[in-house]
Design a protein around this motif. Structure first.
Motif, PDB file in Angstrom:
ATOM      1  N   LYS A   1     -94.829  58.568 -11.988  1.00 51.12           N
ATOM      2  CA  LYS A   1     -94.106  59.798 -12.341  1.00 51.12           C
ATOM      3  C   LYS A   1     -93.732  60.590 -11.093  1.00 51.12           C
ATOM      4  N   TRP A   2     -94.702  60.774 -10.204  1.00 48.13           N
ATOM      5  CA  TRP A   2     -94.421  61.547  -8.990  1.00 48.13           C
ATOM      6  C   TRP A   2     -93.456  60.809  -8.074  1.00 48.13           C
ATOM      7  N   LEU A   3     -93.501  59.504  -8.062  1.00 48.51           N
ATOM      8  CA  LEU A   3     -92.557  58.744  -7.254  1.00 48.51           C
ATOM      9  C   LEU A   3     -91.125  58.962  -7.754  1.00 48.51           C
ATOM     10  N   VAL A   4     -90.935  58.925  -9.078  1.00 48.56           N
ATOM     11  CA  VAL A   4     -89.607  59.161  -9.640  1.00 48.56           C
ATOM     12  C   VAL A   4     -89.149  60.588  -9.363  1.00 48.56           C
ATOM     13  N   ILE A   5     -90.056  61.562  -9.464  1.00 48.33           N
ATOM     14  CA  ILE A   5     -89.697  62.966  -9.231  1.00 48.33           C
ATOM     15  C   ILE A   5     -89.274  63.182  -7.782  1.00 48.33           C
ATOM     16  N   VAL A   6     -90.013  62.618  -6.833  1.00 44.25           N
ATOM     17  CA  VAL A   6     -89.669  62.782  -5.420  1.00 44.25           C
ATOM     18  C   VAL A   6     -88.305  62.149  -5.118  1.00 44.25           C
ATOM     19  N   LEU A   7     -88.083  60.945  -5.638  1.00 43.74           N
ATOM     20  CA  LEU A   7     -86.775  60.302  -5.438  1.00 43.74           C
ATOM     21  C   LEU A   7     -85.657  61.117  -6.077  1.00 43.74           C
ATOM     22  N   GLY A   8     -85.923  61.675  -7.265  1.00 40.88           N
ATOM     23  CA  GLY A   8     -84.914  62.502  -7.934  1.00 40.88           C
ATOM     24  C   GLY A   8     -84.579  63.751  -7.145  1.00 40.88           C
ATOM     25  N   VAL A   9     -85.591  64.404  -6.578  1.00 44.04           N
ATOM     26  CA  VAL A   9     -85.346  65.609  -5.757  1.00 44.04           C
ATOM     27  C   VAL A   9     -84.496  65.263  -4.546  1.00 44.04           C
ATOM     28  N   LEU A  10     -84.797  64.149  -3.891  1.00 40.27           N
ATOM     29  CA  LEU A  10     -84.012  63.744  -2.724  1.00 40.27           C
ATOM     30  C   LEU A  10     -82.561  63.445  -3.109  1.00 40.27           C
ATOM     31  N   ILE A  11     -82.362  62.799  -4.248  1.00 40.38           N
ATOM     32  CA  ILE A  11     -80.990  62.499  -4.693  1.00 40.38           C
ATOM     33  C   ILE A  11     -80.238  63.779  -5.015  1.00 40.38           C
ATOM     34  N   ILE A  12     -80.904  64.747  -5.662  1.00 47.47           N
ATOM     35  CA  ILE A  12     -80.245  66.020  -5.988  1.00 47.47           C
ATOM     36  C   ILE A  12     -79.868  66.775  -4.717  1.00 47.47           C
ATOM     37  N   LEU A  13     -80.782  66.816  -3.749  1.00 52.49           N
ATOM     38  CA  LEU A  13     -80.472  67.499  -2.489  1.00 52.49           C
ATOM     39  C   LEU A  13     -79.311  66.826  -1.768  1.00 52.49           C
ATOM     40  N   TYR A  14     -79.298  65.492  -1.799  1.00 53.03           N
ATOM     41  CA  TYR A  14     -78.196  64.772  -1.150  1.00 53.03           C
ATOM     42  C   TYR A  14     -76.857  65.053  -1.844  1.00 53.03           C
ATOM     43  N   SER A  15     -76.871  65.123  -3.169  1.00 48.49           N
ATOM     44  CA  SER A  15     -75.632  65.406  -3.910  1.00 48.49           C
ATOM     45  C   SER A  15     -75.137  66.829  -3.666  1.00 48.49           C
ATOM     46  N   LEU A  16     -76.032  67.728  -3.306  1.00 44.71           N
ATOM     47  CA  LEU A  16     -75.635  69.108  -3.017  1.00 44.71           C
ATOM     48  C   LEU A  16     -75.193  69.298  -1.572  1.00 44.71           C
ATOM     49  N   GLY A  17     -75.203  68.236  -0.801  1.00 45.25           N
ATOM     50  CA  GLY A  17     -74.770  68.318   0.587  1.00 45.25           C
ATOM     51  C   GLY A  17     -75.867  68.677   1.555  1.00 45.25           C
ATOM     52  N   VAL A  18     -77.096  68.688   1.106  1.00 45.08           N
ATOM     53  CA  VAL A  18     -78.222  69.001   1.992  1.00 45.08           C
ATOM     54  C   VAL A  18     -78.623  67.727   2.731  1.00 45.08           C
ATOM     55  N   PRO A  19     -78.645  67.729   4.065  1.00 44.84           N
ATOM     56  CA  PRO A  19     -79.050  66.512   4.804  1.00 44.84           C
ATOM     57  C   PRO A  19     -80.526  66.210   4.569  1.00 44.84           C
ATOM     58  N   ILE A  20     -80.793  64.987   4.140  1.00 42.30           N
ATOM     59  CA  ILE A  20     -82.175  64.622   3.816  1.00 42.30           C
ATOM     60  C   ILE A  20     -82.853  63.881   4.960  1.00 42.30           C
ATOM     61  N   GLY A  21     -82.094  63.584   6.040  1.00 37.91           N
ATOM     62  CA  GLY A  21     -82.708  62.917   7.197  1.00 37.91           C
ATOM     63  C   GLY A  21     -83.833  63.734   7.815  1.00 37.91           C
ATOM     64  N   PRO A  22     -83.573  65.011   8.142  1.00 32.05           N
ATOM     65  CA  PRO A  22     -84.679  65.825   8.689  1.00 32.05           C
ATOM     66  C   PRO A  22     -85.850  65.972   7.713  1.00 32.05           C
ATOM     67  N   ILE A  23     -85.539  65.993   6.403  1.00 31.70           N
ATOM     68  CA  ILE A  23     -86.617  66.107   5.413  1.00 31.70           C
ATOM     69  C   ILE A  23     -87.505  64.872   5.448  1.00 31.70           C
ATOM     70  N   LEU A  24     -86.872  63.687   5.516  1.00 29.47           N
ATOM     71  CA  LEU A  24     -87.659  62.457   5.574  1.00 29.47           C
ATOM     72  C   LEU A  24     -88.477  62.388   6.862  1.00 29.47           C
ATOM     73  N   THR A  25     -87.877  62.865   7.972  1.00 26.92           N
ATOM     74  CA  THR A  25     -88.629  62.899   9.232  1.00 26.92           C
ATOM     75  C   THR A  25     -89.836  63.832   9.126  1.00 26.92           C
ATOM     76  N   GLY A  26     -89.610  64.990   8.501  1.00 27.17           N
ATOM     77  CA  GLY A  26     -90.726  65.917   8.292  1.00 27.17           C
ATOM     78  C   GLY A  26     -91.792  65.339   7.390  1.00 27.17           C
ATOM     79  N   PHE A  27     -91.347  64.603   6.367  1.00 33.13           N
ATOM     80  CA  PHE A  27     -92.318  63.933   5.493  1.00 33.13           C
ATOM     81  C   PHE A  27     -93.165  62.926   6.274  1.00 33.13           C
ATOM     82  N   GLY A  28     -92.510  62.203   7.205  1.00 32.45           N
ATOM     83  CA  GLY A  28     -93.249  61.215   7.982  1.00 32.45           C
ATOM     84  C   GLY A  28     -94.309  61.855   8.868  1.00 32.45           C
ATOM     85  N   ILE A  29     -93.918  62.924   9.580  1.00 36.43           N
ATOM     86  CA  ILE A  29     -94.879  63.603  10.454  1.00 36.43           C
ATOM     87  C   ILE A  29     -95.968  64.284   9.630  1.00 36.43           C
TER      88      ILE A  29
END
Length: 352
Positions: free
Chosen positions: A127-155
């Motif tokens: 469930k949480w995996l689907v929710i996280v992927l859904g949030v990233l897709i929504i942010l990407y569709s709104l024009g929010v760059p998700i590259g820095p977010i993924l980098t922040g998630f990694g660190i």
């Protein structure tokens, strides 16, 4: 006048969508559920069961968006409201997909083994995996760059992993237990530390075991994965029940074997938890101090049935032995004293 017509058109469009959603929920979805229950697939039942919760809110959102779009209503901040509705719709679809995946997993587990309850760790993880992927897709569709977010998630993930080593160890140990299928919810297990009972659930942190006195034992997953465990449900639930018996040395062993087998067959057929098709057997093995000992092999449908089987077998065997004149000896030990003849001179010398 134009504003009035625009509001009226928007209201009519909204009501049409609302009535359509109610119609689908009350009329069409029950029929779809009936059709889905007749199919061998699992995913269609999961989708239809969760659609009942979301279909009316979705049609309300569709009606609101369509009313603003085609109702010719001049509304301040129209684009902002329209985008907000689309975001809410996307979030609801994301949660719908998460619920469908969770329901699919539970249904798949139930189909794999009828006696298995839900597995929290697997359901919540997906469930949480689907929710996280859904949030990233929504942010990407709104024009929010998700590259820095993924980098922040990694660190941030590295820092969290170092801080939560024990928690992550329990989490991945629980996943390992589930994937290896060595321990499943519903199994009866015994740990090397002495705890035993039914596995109720495997969560993200610990495993819950229900003992026969109806107490819960909470075991961390990491500790469980390292322990030596006996699983009484693998490879099968049926198990042999061994009962130790001893008879007198004066007994006719052929008669003892015949009578014991007859009693064992009665127990297998009459007692709940016995296996009627199983042929009991006995094996003589020891000449002890006061009896000839042997083992009676019975069979139980599962581990907890052995207690009633032993109980009934001992009662019936004692009664039958008494009637047949077969002696079950008491623990006794005979001592033979050898009389020795003493030398008279030694005796006389000691007396003087």
């Amino acid at each position: 006048m134009r504003v009035f017509h625009g509001v009226t058109n928007a209201l009519i469009i909204f009501l049409c969508f609302l009535l359509a959603g109610i119609f689908l929920r009350k009329t069409l979805l029950p029929r779809l559920m009936t059709c889905a229950s007749r199919t061998p697939w699992i995913i269609d039942k999961a989708i239809v069961s969760k659609l009942r919760r979301w279909v009316v809110p979705w049609f309300i959102l569709f009606g609101f968006i369509s009313g603003l779009e085609y109702g010719d209503v001049q509304v301040p901040h129209y684009k902002f409201m329209n985008k907000t509705c689309l975001i809410v719709l996307s979030v609801s679809i994301m949660f719908f997909l998460a619920e469908v995946v969770g329901e699919f997993i539970k249904a798949y587990v139930r189909k794999a083994d009828v006696n298995i309850p839900q597995v929290s760790i697997l359901e919540h993880f997906t469930k949480w995996l689907v929710i996280v992927l859904g949030v990233l897709i929504i942010l990407y569709s709104l024009g929010v760059p998700i590259g820095p977010i993924l980098t922040g998630f990694g660190i941030g993930g590295l820092a969290v992993a170092l801080a939560l080593q024990d928690t992550l160890s329990n989490f991945f140990s629980g996943l390992h237990l589930l994937m290896s299928k060595q321990i499943r919810p519903g199994d009866y297990i015994r740990m090397d530390s002495g705890e035993e009972g039914y596995v109720v659930d495997i969560t993200w942190r610990n495993t819950v075991i229900r003992e026969l006195p109806n107490n819960y034992v909470i075991v961390p997953n990491a500790k469980l994965s390292k322990a030596t465990i006996k699983n009484y449900y693998l490879p099968h639930k049926e198990m042999a029940v061994l009962v130790q018996v001893g008879v007198s040395y004066d007994s006719d062993l052929e008669k003892v074997e015949k009578v014991t087998i007859e009693v064992a067959k009665e127990v297998m057929e009459d007692v709940v938890g016995g296996v009627p098709s199983f042929e009991p057997l006995i094996r003589y093995h020891t000449f002890s101090d006061f009896s000839i000992n042997f083992t009676v092999v019975l069979r139980a449908q599962e581990v907890v049935d052995q207690h009633l089987i032993k109980h009934e077998f001992v009662k019936r065997l004692h009664k039958r032995y008494k009637r047949e004149g077969i002696e079950i000896p008491y623990p006794v030990r005979k001592v033979y004293l050898k009389e020795e003849k003493w030398d008279r001179e030694i005796v006389d010398g000691s007396s003087s």
